[in-house]
Motif scaffolding. Structure first.
Motif, PDB file in Angstrom:
ATOM      1  N   MET A 130     -54.455   5.218  26.125  1.00  0.00           N
ATOM      2  CA  MET A 130     -55.385   6.195  25.552  1.00  0.00           C
ATOM      3  C   MET A 130     -55.252   6.214  24.030  1.00  0.00           C
ATOM      4  O   MET A 130     -56.250   6.297  23.320  1.00  0.00           O
ATOM      5  CB  MET A 130     -55.129   7.582  26.135  1.00  0.00           C
ATOM      6  N   TYR A 131     -54.045   6.134  23.528  1.00  0.00           N
ATOM      7  CA  TYR A 131     -53.811   6.126  22.086  1.00  0.00           C
ATOM      8  C   TYR A 131     -54.402   4.856  21.465  1.00  0.00           C
ATOM      9  O   TYR A 131     -55.053   4.914  20.424  1.00  0.00           O
ATOM     10  CB  TYR A 131     -52.312   6.230  21.794  1.00  0.00           C
ATOM     11  N   SER A 132     -54.196   3.713  22.108  1.00  0.00           N
ATOM     12  CA  SER A 132     -54.735   2.448  21.589  1.00  0.00           C
ATOM     13  C   SER A 132     -56.252   2.492  21.507  1.00  0.00           C
ATOM     14  O   SER A 132     -56.849   2.038  20.533  1.00  0.00           O
ATOM     15  CB  SER A 132     -54.304   1.285  22.478  1.00  0.00           C
ATOM     16  N   SER A 133     -56.886   3.041  22.526  1.00  0.00           N
ATOM     17  CA  SER A 133     -58.336   3.171  22.535  1.00  0.00           C
ATOM     18  C   SER A 133     -58.800   4.110  21.413  1.00  0.00           C
ATOM     19  O   SER A 133     -59.793   3.835  20.734  1.00  0.00           O
ATOM     20  CB  SER A 133     -58.783   3.700  23.896  1.00  0.00           C
ATOM     21  N   TRP A 134     -58.079   5.195  21.211  1.00  0.00           N
ATOM     22  CA  TRP A 134     -58.411   6.148  20.163  1.00  0.00           C
ATOM     23  C   TRP A 134     -58.300   5.486  18.785  1.00  0.00           C
ATOM     24  O   TRP A 134     -59.170   5.669  17.927  1.00  0.00           O
ATOM     25  CB  TRP A 134     -57.477   7.363  20.239  1.00  0.00           C
ATOM     26  N   VAL A 135     -57.229   4.701  18.574  1.00  0.00           N
ATOM     27  CA  VAL A 135     -57.031   4.014  17.286  1.00  0.00           C
ATOM     28  C   VAL A 135     -58.186   3.053  17.019  1.00  0.00           C
ATOM     29  O   VAL A 135     -58.702   2.982  15.904  1.00  0.00           O
ATOM     30  CB  VAL A 135     -55.665   3.282  17.262  1.00  0.00           C
ATOM     31  N   LYS A 136     -58.626   2.320  18.045  1.00  0.00           N
ATOM     32  CA  LYS A 136     -59.740   1.380  17.869  1.00  0.00           C
ATOM     33  C   LYS A 136     -61.028   2.128  17.514  1.00  0.00           C
ATOM     34  O   LYS A 136     -61.751   1.730  16.603  1.00  0.00           O
ATOM     35  CB  LYS A 136     -59.943   0.550  19.135  1.00  0.00           C
ATOM     36  N   ARG A 137     -61.328   3.212  18.234  1.00  0.00           N
ATOM     37  CA  ARG A 137     -62.542   3.984  17.940  1.00  0.00           C
ATOM     38  C   ARG A 137     -62.523   4.520  16.513  1.00  0.00           C
ATOM     39  O   ARG A 137     -63.533   4.478  15.809  1.00  0.00           O
ATOM     40  CB  ARG A 137     -62.692   5.149  18.930  1.00  0.00           C
ATOM     41  N   GLN A 138     -61.369   5.030  16.082  1.00  0.00           N
ATOM     42  CA  GLN A 138     -61.253   5.565  14.726  1.00  0.00           C
ATOM     43  C   GLN A 138     -61.378   4.458  13.678  1.00  0.00           C
ATOM     44  O   GLN A 138     -61.960   4.657  12.613  1.00  0.00           O
ATOM     45  CB  GLN A 138     -59.935   6.322  14.555  1.00  0.00           C
ATOM     46  N   GLY A 139     -60.822   3.274  13.977  1.00  0.00           N
ATOM     47  CA  GLY A 139     -60.918   2.141  13.056  1.00  0.00           C
ATOM     48  C   GLY A 139     -62.353   1.664  12.878  1.00  0.00           C
ATOM     49  O   GLY A 139     -62.789   1.347  11.765  1.00  0.00           O
ATOM     50  N   ILE A 140     -63.111   1.623  13.970  1.00  0.00           N
ATOM     51  CA  ILE A 140     -64.522   1.228  13.903  1.00  0.00           C
ATOM     52  C   ILE A 140     -65.304   2.239  13.067  1.00  0.00           C
ATOM     53  O   ILE A 140     -66.101   1.871  12.201  1.00  0.00           O
ATOM     54  CB  ILE A 140     -65.111   1.086  15.323  1.00  0.00           C
TER      55      ILE A 140
ATOM     56  N   SER B 262     -65.360  -7.738  -3.392  1.00  0.00           N
ATOM     57  CA  SER B 262     -65.518  -7.826  -1.940  1.00  0.00           C
ATOM     58  C   SER B 262     -64.872  -6.621  -1.276  1.00  0.00           C
ATOM     59  O   SER B 262     -64.112  -5.882  -1.893  1.00  0.00           O
ATOM     60  CB  SER B 262     -64.896  -9.118  -1.415  1.00  0.00           C
ATOM     61  N   LEU B 263     -65.192  -6.452  -0.018  1.00  0.00           N
ATOM     62  CA  LEU B 263     -64.682  -5.355   0.787  1.00  0.00           C
ATOM     63  C   LEU B 263     -64.291  -5.943   2.133  1.00  0.00           C
ATOM     64  O   LEU B 263     -65.122  -6.548   2.804  1.00  0.00           O
ATOM     65  CB  LEU B 263     -65.777  -4.296   0.945  1.00  0.00           C
ATOM     66  N   SER B 264     -63.016  -5.803   2.517  1.00  0.00           N
ATOM     67  CA  SER B 264     -62.539  -6.341   3.795  1.00  0.00           C
ATOM     68  C   SER B 264     -62.622  -5.281   4.875  1.00  0.00           C
ATOM     69  O   SER B 264     -62.344  -4.106   4.637  1.00  0.00           O
ATOM     70  CB  SER B 264     -61.099  -6.822   3.662  1.00  0.00           C
ATOM     71  N   LEU B 265     -62.973  -5.719   6.070  1.00  0.00           N
ATOM     72  CA  LEU B 265     -63.103  -4.835   7.223  1.00  0.00           C
ATOM     73  C   LEU B 265     -62.132  -5.294   8.312  1.00  0.00           C
ATOM     74  O   LEU B 265     -61.817  -6.475   8.406  1.00  0.00           O
ATOM     75  CB  LEU B 265     -64.529  -4.871   7.760  1.00  0.00           C
ATOM     76  N   LYS B 266     -61.678  -4.374   9.126  1.00  0.00           N
ATOM     77  CA  LYS B 266     -60.754  -4.714  10.213  1.00  0.00           C
ATOM     78  C   LYS B 266     -61.506  -5.278  11.415  1.00  0.00           C
ATOM     79  O   LYS B 266     -61.020  -6.147  12.115  1.00  0.00           O
ATOM     80  CB  LYS B 266     -59.956  -3.478  10.612  1.00  0.00           C
TER      81      LYS B 266
ATOM     82  N   VAL C 280     -70.922  -4.329  21.309  1.00  0.00           N
ATOM     83  CA  VAL C 280     -72.026  -3.436  21.681  1.00  0.00           C
ATOM     84  C   VAL C 280     -71.574  -2.316  22.619  1.00  0.00           C
ATOM     85  O   VAL C 280     -72.281  -1.332  22.794  1.00  0.00           O
ATOM     86  CB  VAL C 280     -73.210  -4.200  22.324  1.00  0.00           C
ATOM     87  N   ASN C 281     -70.407  -2.445  23.216  1.00  0.00           N
ATOM     88  CA  ASN C 281     -69.875  -1.400  24.096  1.00  0.00           C
ATOM     89  C   ASN C 281     -68.874  -0.518  23.374  1.00  0.00           C
ATOM     90  O   ASN C 281     -68.012   0.087  23.999  1.00  0.00           O
ATOM     91  CB  ASN C 281     -69.236  -2.029  25.341  1.00  0.00           C
ATOM     92  N   SER C 282     -68.982  -0.448  22.076  1.00  0.00           N
ATOM     93  CA  SER C 282     -68.070   0.369  21.276  1.00  0.00           C
ATOM     94  C   SER C 282     -68.174   1.826  21.712  1.00  0.00           C
ATOM     95  O   SER C 282     -69.250   2.352  21.908  1.00  0.00           O
ATOM     96  CB  SER C 282     -68.450   0.245  19.802  1.00  0.00           C
ATOM     97  N   LYS C 283     -67.047   2.448  21.848  1.00  0.00           N
ATOM     98  CA  LYS C 283     -67.029   3.864  22.236  1.00  0.00           C
ATOM     99  C   LYS C 283     -66.863   4.775  21.014  1.00  0.00           C
ATOM    100  O   LYS C 283     -66.708   5.971  21.153  1.00  0.00           O
ATOM    101  CB  LYS C 283     -65.898   4.102  23.224  1.00  0.00           C
ATOM    102  N   ALA C 284     -66.914   4.184  19.825  1.00  0.00           N
ATOM    103  CA  ALA C 284     -66.784   4.975  18.597  1.00  0.00           C
ATOM    104  C   ALA C 284     -68.007   5.875  18.428  1.00  0.00           C
ATOM    105  O   ALA C 284     -69.119   5.514  18.813  1.00  0.00           O
ATOM    106  CB  ALA C 284     -66.643   4.061  17.384  1.00  0.00           C
TER     107      ALA C 284
END
Length: 152
Positions: free
Chosen positions: A28-38, A86-90, A123-127
């Protein structure tokens, strides 16, 4: 009988309970980190586009936010056609500006020359925020749904 400390059974039960809780919490934490990063990367693009629009309007120069390939993780800032930074993205994003155009250009009056959207490649991003909609006069954050960036 010695009542100091814990028995081996009590210790094992506590370790099992902690293991079960961690096995639930870590994904759950890993999923939350990904959503916040997006959401963070999307906001970076949004902020940079608004900054370049303002800069174009105030300095009366042309500014652009460009990328080389689709999908991309790096965007380039150009002033009057010359690369400035430039601007880098994760996370990987996809740009859909005009007919295969790979830049969002702002003319000296602050308007966008090409319209479209920039969205997360997943396309299935939950962010809650995962796309930026660029129109001629407005830039807005949104959620990608049903093939379009719905304003947030």
């Amino acid at each position: 009988m010695n009542n100091k400390g814990f028995s081996l059974i009590e210790l094992i039960v506590v370790i099992v309970i902690i293991s079960i809780l961690l096995s639930i919490a870590v994904p759950m934490y890993s999923s939350w980190v990904k959503r916040q990063g997006i959401a963070k990367d999307t906001k970076k693009i949004f902020s940079e586009l608004n900054y370049l629009r303002l800069k174009a309007f105030t300095t009366k120069d042309e500014y652009s936010l460009c990328w080389e390939n689709n999908p991309f993780k790096v965007v380039y800032i150009k002033k009057n056609g010359n690369k400035e930074g430039s601007l880098s993205l994760k996370y990987e994003f996809v740009g859909d500006i005009g007919l295969g155009y790979n830049c969002v250009d702002f003319s000296p009056d602050g308007t966008a020359d090409h319209t479209g959207n920039i969205r997360i490649n997943d396309v299935n991003s939950k962010a809650s925020i995962d796309c930026v909609d660029v129109s001629r006069f407005r830039i807005s954050l949104g959620k990608w749904s049903e093939g379009e960036c719905k304003n947030y």
